[in-house]
Motif scaffolding. Structure first.
Motif, PDB file in Angstrom:
ATOM      1  N   LEU A  59      -2.205   1.462  -5.549  1.00 42.86           N
ATOM      2  CA  LEU A  59      -2.590   0.487  -4.122  1.00 42.86           C
ATOM      3  C   LEU A  59      -2.517   1.667  -3.215  1.00 42.86           C
ATOM      4  O   LEU A  59      -3.091   1.246  -2.201  1.00 42.86           O
ATOM      5  N   GLU A  70       4.016  -2.665   1.857  1.00 42.79           N
ATOM      6  CA  GLU A  70       2.411  -3.560   1.814  1.00 42.79           C
ATOM      7  C   GLU A  70       2.496  -3.734   0.523  1.00 42.79           C
ATOM      8  O   GLU A  70       2.070  -4.649   0.219  1.00 42.79           O
ATOM      9  N   ASN A  71       2.931  -2.790  -0.481  1.00 46.45           N
ATOM     10  CA  ASN A  71       2.515  -3.025  -2.006  1.00 46.45           C
ATOM     11  C   ASN A  71       3.401  -3.885  -2.454  1.00 46.45           C
ATOM     12  O   ASN A  71       2.789  -4.828  -3.252  1.00 46.45           O
ATOM     13  N   ALA A 130       1.982  -7.323  -1.415  1.00 47.92           N
ATOM     14  CA  ALA A 130       0.792  -7.702  -2.141  1.00 47.92           C
ATOM     15  C   ALA A 130       1.042  -8.118  -3.598  1.00 47.92           C
ATOM     16  O   ALA A 130       0.394  -9.161  -3.950  1.00 47.92           O
ATOM     17  N   SER A 163      -1.748  -5.167   5.680  1.00 50.43           N
ATOM     18  CA  SER A 163      -2.395  -4.044   4.777  1.00 50.43           C
ATOM     19  C   SER A 163      -2.860  -2.939   5.006  1.00 50.43           C
ATOM     20  O   SER A 163      -3.586  -3.179   6.242  1.00 50.43           O
ATOM     21  N   GLN A 185      -4.887  -3.251  -1.668  1.00 52.06           N
ATOM     22  CA  GLN A 185      -3.906  -4.213  -1.399  1.00 52.06           C
ATOM     23  C   GLN A 185      -4.447  -5.474  -0.773  1.00 52.06           C
ATOM     24  O   GLN A 185      -4.098  -6.758  -1.080  1.00 52.06           O
TER      25      GLN A 185
END
Length: 102
Positions: free
Chosen positions: A14, A24-25, A28, A69, A74
Motif C-alpha cells: 500500500l 493510513e494502512n 484502509a 490517505s 489506500q
C-alpha cells in the motif's frame, strides 16, 4: 546490444511512494474489513443489526481514512470498503434497523 531487462519481483504494498504509512494502512484495511462484514451479513435478513452497525462504523472509518490517505492503493481499498459499508448499512436499516425486533 539488446539485453532482457531485469524484472523486479512483484510486491503487493500500500506504500507505493516508498514511505511507511502505518496509520493510513491500518485504517484502509479496517475499512475494507468492516465493509466486507457489513455487505456479507446482508444476505441474512436476521443479521440486520450486524449489517447496520458494521456498515455505519465502516462508513465513518472509511470517510476519515479517505481523508488522510496518502497513496492510490489506500484510496482504492477505502472506496471498496465504503461501498460495502454503505450497502450493508442501507440494507441493514431496511431489514430491521439497529435494534433487535421485539
Amino acid at each position: 546490444m539488446l539485453q532482457p531487462s531485469e524484472r523486479q519481483r512483484f510486491k503487493l504494498t500500500l506504500n507505493t511512494d516508498g514511505r511507511a504509512h502505518p496509520v493510513e494502512n491500518v485504517l484502509a484495511m479496517a475499512t475494507l474489513a468492516l465493509g466486507v462484514v457489513a455487505f456479507v451479513s446482508t444476505f441474512w435478513v436476521s443479521a440486520h443489526m450486524i449489517s447496520a452497525w458494521f456498515g455505519l462504523l465502516g462508513f465513518g472509518v472509511g470517510l476519515y481514512s479517505q481523508y488522510i490517505s496518502a497513496t492510490t492503493p489506500q484510496r482504492s481499498l477505502n472506496i471498496i470498503g465504503l461501498v460495502g459499508s454503505f450497502v450493508g448499512a442501507a440494507l441493514g436499516i431496511a431489514h430491521g434497523g439497529f435494534l433487535p425486533h421485539p
